[in-house]
Design a protein around this motif. Structure first.
Motif, mmCIF file in Angstrom:
data_model
loop_
_atom_site.group_PDB
_atom_site.id
_atom_site.type_symbol
_atom_site.label_atom_id
_atom_site.label_comp_id
_atom_site.label_asym_id
_atom_site.label_seq_id
_atom_site.Cartn_x
_atom_site.Cartn_y
_atom_site.Cartn_z
ATOM 1 N N ILE A 57 -47.880 -21.064 59.690
ATOM 2 C CA ILE A 57 -46.420 -21.895 59.381
ATOM 3 C C ILE A 57 -45.738 -21.427 58.273
ATOM 4 O O ILE A 57 -44.660 -21.258 58.452
ATOM 5 N N LEU A 58 -46.455 -21.083 57.276
ATOM 6 C CA LEU A 58 -46.020 -20.521 55.964
ATOM 7 C C LEU A 58 -45.084 -19.515 56.210
ATOM 8 O O LEU A 58 -44.029 -19.049 55.917
ATOM 9 N N PHE A 59 -46.023 -18.411 56.776
ATOM 10 C CA PHE A 59 -45.007 -16.919 57.120
ATOM 11 C C PHE A 59 -43.861 -17.293 58.206
ATOM 12 O O PHE A 59 -42.756 -16.530 58.120
ATOM 13 N N GLY A 60 -44.199 -18.091 58.990
ATOM 14 C CA GLY A 60 -42.997 -18.586 60.005
ATOM 15 C C GLY A 60 -41.907 -19.150 59.332
ATOM 16 O O GLY A 60 -40.704 -18.838 59.591
ATOM 17 N N LEU A 61 -42.300 -19.867 58.327
ATOM 18 C CA LEU A 61 -40.933 -20.477 57.404
ATOM 19 C C LEU A 61 -40.349 -19.525 56.625
ATOM 20 O O LEU A 61 -39.069 -19.557 56.890
ATOM 21 N N LEU A 62 -41.200 -18.499 56.172
ATOM 22 C CA LEU A 62 -40.370 -17.435 55.494
ATOM 23 C C LEU A 62 -39.549 -16.526 56.439
ATOM 24 O O LEU A 62 -38.294 -16.277 55.929
ATOM 25 N N ALA A 63 -40.216 -16.361 57.625
ATOM 26 C CA ALA A 63 -39.000 -15.475 58.662
ATOM 27 C C ALA A 63 -37.948 -16.383 59.036
ATOM 28 O O ALA A 63 -36.904 -15.963 59.067
ATOM 29 N N PHE A 120 -38.906 -9.359 56.356
ATOM 30 C CA PHE A 120 -38.965 -10.280 57.641
ATOM 31 C C PHE A 120 -39.887 -9.701 58.739
ATOM 32 O O PHE A 120 -40.575 -10.261 59.449
ATOM 33 N N SER A 121 -40.015 -8.048 58.989
ATOM 34 C CA SER A 121 -40.934 -7.646 60.009
ATOM 35 C C SER A 121 -42.429 -8.094 59.214
ATOM 36 O O SER A 121 -43.090 -8.174 60.339
ATOM 37 N N VAL A 122 -42.634 -8.034 58.190
ATOM 38 C CA VAL A 122 -44.147 -8.348 57.803
ATOM 39 C C VAL A 122 -44.486 -9.747 58.031
ATOM 40 O O VAL A 122 -45.404 -10.197 58.359
ATOM 41 N N ASN A 123 -43.463 -10.657 57.718
ATOM 42 C CA ASN A 123 -43.580 -12.198 57.743
ATOM 43 C C ASN A 123 -43.636 -12.487 59.262
ATOM 44 O O ASN A 123 -44.498 -13.378 59.578
ATOM 45 N N ARG A 124 -42.940 -12.009 60.185
ATOM 46 C CA ARG A 124 -42.886 -12.294 61.542
ATOM 47 C C ARG A 124 -44.348 -11.685 62.004
ATOM 48 O O ARG A 124 -45.008 -12.397 62.551
ATOM 49 N N MET A 125 -44.672 -10.678 61.676
ATOM 50 C CA MET A 125 -46.193 -9.998 61.913
ATOM 51 C C MET A 125 -47.193 -10.838 61.531
ATOM 52 O O MET A 125 -48.038 -11.052 62.330
ATOM 53 N N LEU A 126 -47.275 -11.172 60.282
ATOM 54 C CA LEU A 126 -47.967 -12.126 59.745
ATOM 55 C C LEU A 126 -48.143 -13.468 60.508
ATOM 56 O O LEU A 126 -49.086 -14.359 60.949
ATOM 57 N N HIS A 127 -46.910 -14.183 60.789
ATOM 58 C CA HIS A 127 -46.864 -15.373 61.549
ATOM 59 C C HIS A 127 -47.641 -15.210 62.904
ATOM 60 O O HIS A 127 -48.195 -15.970 63.312
ATOM 61 N N ILE A 128 -47.090 -14.111 63.656
ATOM 62 C CA ILE A 128 -47.644 -14.051 65.165
ATOM 63 C C ILE A 128 -49.200 -13.758 65.090
ATOM 64 O O ILE A 128 -49.914 -14.250 66.004
ATOM 65 N N ASN A 129 -49.848 -12.861 64.431
ATOM 66 C CA ASN A 129 -51.099 -12.600 64.119
ATOM 67 C C ASN A 129 -51.849 -13.618 63.646
ATOM 68 O O ASN A 129 -53.144 -13.754 64.344
ATOM 69 N N ALA A 130 -51.576 -14.253 62.662
ATOM 70 C CA ALA A 130 -52.206 -15.386 62.095
ATOM 71 C C ALA A 130 -52.371 -16.529 63.313
ATOM 72 O O ALA A 130 -53.466 -16.892 63.396
ATOM 73 N N LEU A 157 -54.138 -8.386 53.531
ATOM 74 C CA LEU A 157 -53.989 -7.940 52.310
ATOM 75 C C LEU A 157 -53.346 -6.622 52.459
ATOM 76 O O LEU A 157 -52.239 -6.260 51.745
ATOM 77 N N VAL A 158 -53.483 -5.710 53.281
ATOM 78 C CA VAL A 158 -52.901 -4.392 53.612
ATOM 79 C C VAL A 158 -51.629 -4.789 54.061
ATOM 80 O O VAL A 158 -50.735 -3.934 53.877
ATOM 81 N N TYR A 159 -51.607 -5.915 54.981
ATOM 82 C CA TYR A 159 -50.065 -6.073 55.611
ATOM 83 C C TYR A 159 -49.100 -6.624 54.341
ATOM 84 O O TYR A 159 -47.885 -6.242 54.389
ATOM 85 N N LEU A 160 -49.485 -7.362 53.373
ATOM 86 C CA LEU A 160 -48.879 -7.873 52.545
ATOM 87 C C LEU A 160 -48.512 -6.773 51.225
ATOM 88 O O LEU A 160 -47.397 -6.742 50.785
ATOM 89 N N ILE A 189 -39.889 -27.102 59.380
ATOM 90 C CA ILE A 189 -40.282 -27.772 58.082
ATOM 91 C C ILE A 189 -40.929 -29.214 58.511
ATOM 92 O O ILE A 189 -42.008 -29.455 58.160
ATOM 93 N N VAL A 190 -40.476 -29.717 59.414
ATOM 94 C CA VAL A 190 -40.895 -30.794 60.036
ATOM 95 C C VAL A 190 -42.370 -30.575 60.666
ATOM 96 O O VAL A 190 -43.321 -31.127 60.376
ATOM 97 N N THR A 191 -42.613 -29.482 61.178
ATOM 98 C CA THR A 191 -43.757 -28.941 61.820
ATOM 99 C C THR A 191 -44.883 -28.876 60.491
ATOM 100 O O THR A 191 -45.917 -29.165 60.735
ATOM 101 N N ALA A 192 -44.199 -28.052 59.451
ATOM 102 C CA ALA A 192 -45.131 -27.922 58.277
ATOM 103 C C ALA A 192 -45.640 -29.350 57.789
ATOM 104 O O ALA A 192 -46.793 -29.293 57.440
ATOM 105 N N VAL A 193 -44.802 -30.258 57.599
ATOM 106 C CA VAL A 193 -45.176 -31.510 57.325
ATOM 107 C C VAL A 193 -46.390 -32.318 58.038
ATOM 108 O O VAL A 193 -47.321 -32.846 57.506
#
Lengths: 492, 114
Positions: free
Chosen positions: A33-39, A55-65, A112-115, A449-453
């Motif tokens: 959710i966190l990386f999805g919000l950043l993306a 964006f490419s990293v956030n999206r990748m982390l969002h999907i892979n997480a 960590l490598v992705y980040l 943000i609603v989802t995160a809450v």
């Protein structure tokens, strides 16, 4: 057994291991959710965190997480019921413990490598150590091999335990499905310099994991949880599990064809993909009839209302996300415009949440109930159960809101980028900067943000539900399987 | 048989096409659900509504076929889809009654104990 207190003595060996998987799953859910919000923010402000956390990293982390937390949830769910289902202690529990820590350490290192490293020279060292560059399964090669090794340990534990104890229809389907789960992941490890060949195999993992093996895995988990939650008869859930598997494999395997429309594969994939995609909603329609029959005939009661609530959310989410949203854009005549636009993201958000996240959350509630000594979780919960009800409402509202916002964005992309501008780069940017697109993306952020809450509330509820409860749940013993405590039911 | 070619949806039919695809699944579920509920409660009104829902489904298939320029093979697909969606809920209902039949005997009832 101490009721209302989190006590690991209330759990068997497999359940203790499952709890570890569930905890990591929740951590990864938060990361998703966190990386999805950043993306989502970066869609509106492309310069936000540019060259720091792209964006490419956030999206990748969002999907892979998301993929990994769901896998953690599934593995945890199977470990949860393994001993109860087989009637014996888990074979190779120690291996399972080691595999859990190896997998968790590997996931941590990959994140960590992705980040911090993010990119490499684009040679074999990059592929092995940083990122394979395959969308949705970006893990470096060493992690790929690790995932297969962990899944083999998981398979050994499941198959070995059932072999030592008793087999059932659920365990038979589950064991065969785990073979497919491991085998299919190997197909994504082919590496060729031809992008069509590469994509051809890559879809075997992405499509067949999700639309075949995961669906069957969820079918097994659902069958077991229905027996536990509602006291449903084993012979009935098993019969329906077989039917579901037959329908799912019948339509899902060649439904893979809808991914082969535009990647350079032969044209015969058009009719194959179109026809079998048209059949894919039928298993979901079958579930509608069956659930109405069961609800009408049995008037089921359950003490675990939150878990039952999430199982119902699963039924609706799976039907709309996979069935309705999927079928809307799988015929090649329309997919020509919608393929790879935010349509796909819209479908993905509702179907992944509906089909997989919901059933995992239902299992988390089952786990918490047992962890607290099979505590009362039916009607008349403390505080009237407002936390689970609100978290469920906010999570569902948030995901549905994002789905609709992305649908509108995808609709605009299909018109401007594809139909008018003919899929050119300028068309892509014209669509991305169009006010219709950015407004839709703004609403996607709001609903994110609603989802995160909702997620924060869910974590709070899972940590506290049943804490001051003193009432234990009641137990059904079924004549068809004497000695097996099959389900808890509400009597008050 | 030559490979069937596809002709993309016209831009002005875009929304109609997506809507009809969504309606196929929704009306299909409506038909199945109403049929099951009608049989369960033995109220013919629901069964009639189920067939009305199936008529919506058939209409949606027709709109989808027209807007998607279905020819030859694709018309066969649409026909099979219609037959499949008609037959599936009936077959699933029969399966439901068959799988639950043994449940109604007294000795198979669950034993609820505190």
């Amino acid at each position: 057994m101490s009721v209302g207190v989190l006590d690991s003595r209330n759990l068997n060996g497999g359940q203790k291991l499952a709890v570890k998987y569930f905890i990591v799953a929740m951590v990864l859910f938060v990361a998703q959710i966190l990386f999805g919000l950043l993306a989502a923010v970066q869609f509106l402000a492309p310069g936000f965190l540019f060259e720091t956390l792209d964006f490419s990293v956030n999206r990748m982390l969002h999907i892979n997480a998301m993929i990994v937390w769901m896998l953690y949830g599934f593995i945890g769910a199977v470990y949860w019921f393994l001993e109860e289902e087989s009637g014996v202690e888990i074979v190779g529990l120690k291996c399972g413990e080691i595999a859990f820590w190896v997998l968790t350490a590997a996931v941590g290192i990959v994140v960590l490598v992705y980040l911090f490293l993010q990119t490499g020279a684009g040679n074999d060292a990059t592929r092995w150590l940083i990122n394979e560059g395959r969308e949705y399964i970006e893990a470096p090669r060493w992690a790929d091999i690790g995932i297969v090794a962990v899944m083999l340990v998981f398979f050994y534990n499941a198959a070995g335990t059932f072999s030592k104890g008793r087999w059932s229809g659920v365990s038979g389907v589950l064991t065969l499905d785990l073979v497919a789960l491991v085998g299919l992941y190997l197909t994504g490890m082919f590496y060729t310099t031809n992008v069509t060949v590469d994509h051809y195999w890559w879809w075997w993992v992405v499509h067949l994991w999700v639309e075949a093996t995961w669906e069957v895995l969820v079918g097994c988990i659902m069958a077991w949880s229905l027996m536990k939650l509602l006291g449903a008869r084993r012979r009935i859930v098993q019969t329906w599990l077989y039917i579901e598997v037959a329908l799912m494999f019948g339509s899902g395997i060649l439904g893979l064809g809808h991914h082969y429309f535009w990647i350079g594969t032969p044209e015969y994939w058009f009719p194959i993909g179109g026809f079998f995609s048209a059949l894919e909603p039928i298993p979901l329609v079958a579930m509608v009839v069956h659930s109405i029959y069961d609800a009408g005939v049995h008037k089921f009661r359950s003490t675990n209302h939150p878990a039952l609530g999430w199982v119902i959310a699963h039924t609706f989410g799976n039907f709309f996300g996979a069935g309705v949203w999927g079928f809307m854009h799988t015929l090649p005549q329309i997919n020509l415009y919608t393929h790879g636009t935010q349509w796909t993201a819209s479908h993905g958000h509702l179907s992944f949440f509906g089909a997989y996240a919901t059933i995992n959350i239902a299992f988390f509630y089952l786990a918490v109930q047992q962890w607290r000594g099979n505590v009362w979780m039916g009607a008349n919960l403390a505080d009237n159960g407002w936390k689970w009800k609100w978290s469920m409402a906010l999570l569902n509202l948030g995901v549905i809101g994002m789905t609709v916002a992305l649908l509108i964005a995808g609709y605009e992309q299909s018109f401007i980028e594809r139909a008018i501008e003919g899929s050119t780069w300028s068309g892509y940017f014209a669509a991305q900067t169009h006010p219709w697109f950015t407004q839709a993306m703004f609403w996607r952020l709001i609903f994110g943000i609603v989802t995160a809450v909702g997620l924060v509330l869910l974590i709070w509820d899972l940590a506290t539900i049943g804490a001051r409860e003193t009432r234990p749940a009641l137990v059904i013993e079924r004549p068809e399987e004497p000695g097996i405590k099959a389900a808890v039911v509400e009597t008050a | 048989m030559p490979l069937p070619m596809i002709e993309p949806v016209e831009l002005e039919d875009f929304f109609l096409n997506l809507l009809s695809a969504a309606m196929i699944v929704l009306a299909g579920a409506g038909y199945a659900g109403l049929y099951a509920w009608g049989k369960l409660t033995r109220r013919p009104g629901f069964v009639i509504s189920a067939y009305a829902s199936y008529a919506c489904l058939a209409g949606a298939v027709w709109v989808l076929a027209e807007t998607s320029h279905f020819e030859d093979f694709w018309r066969v697909v649409a026909g099979l889809m219609l037959i499949g969606y008609f037959a599936a809920p009936l077959a699933i209902w029969r399966l439901c009654t068959a799988t639950h039949a043994a449940e109604h005997s007294e000795h198979d009832r669950p034993n609820i104990t505190p």
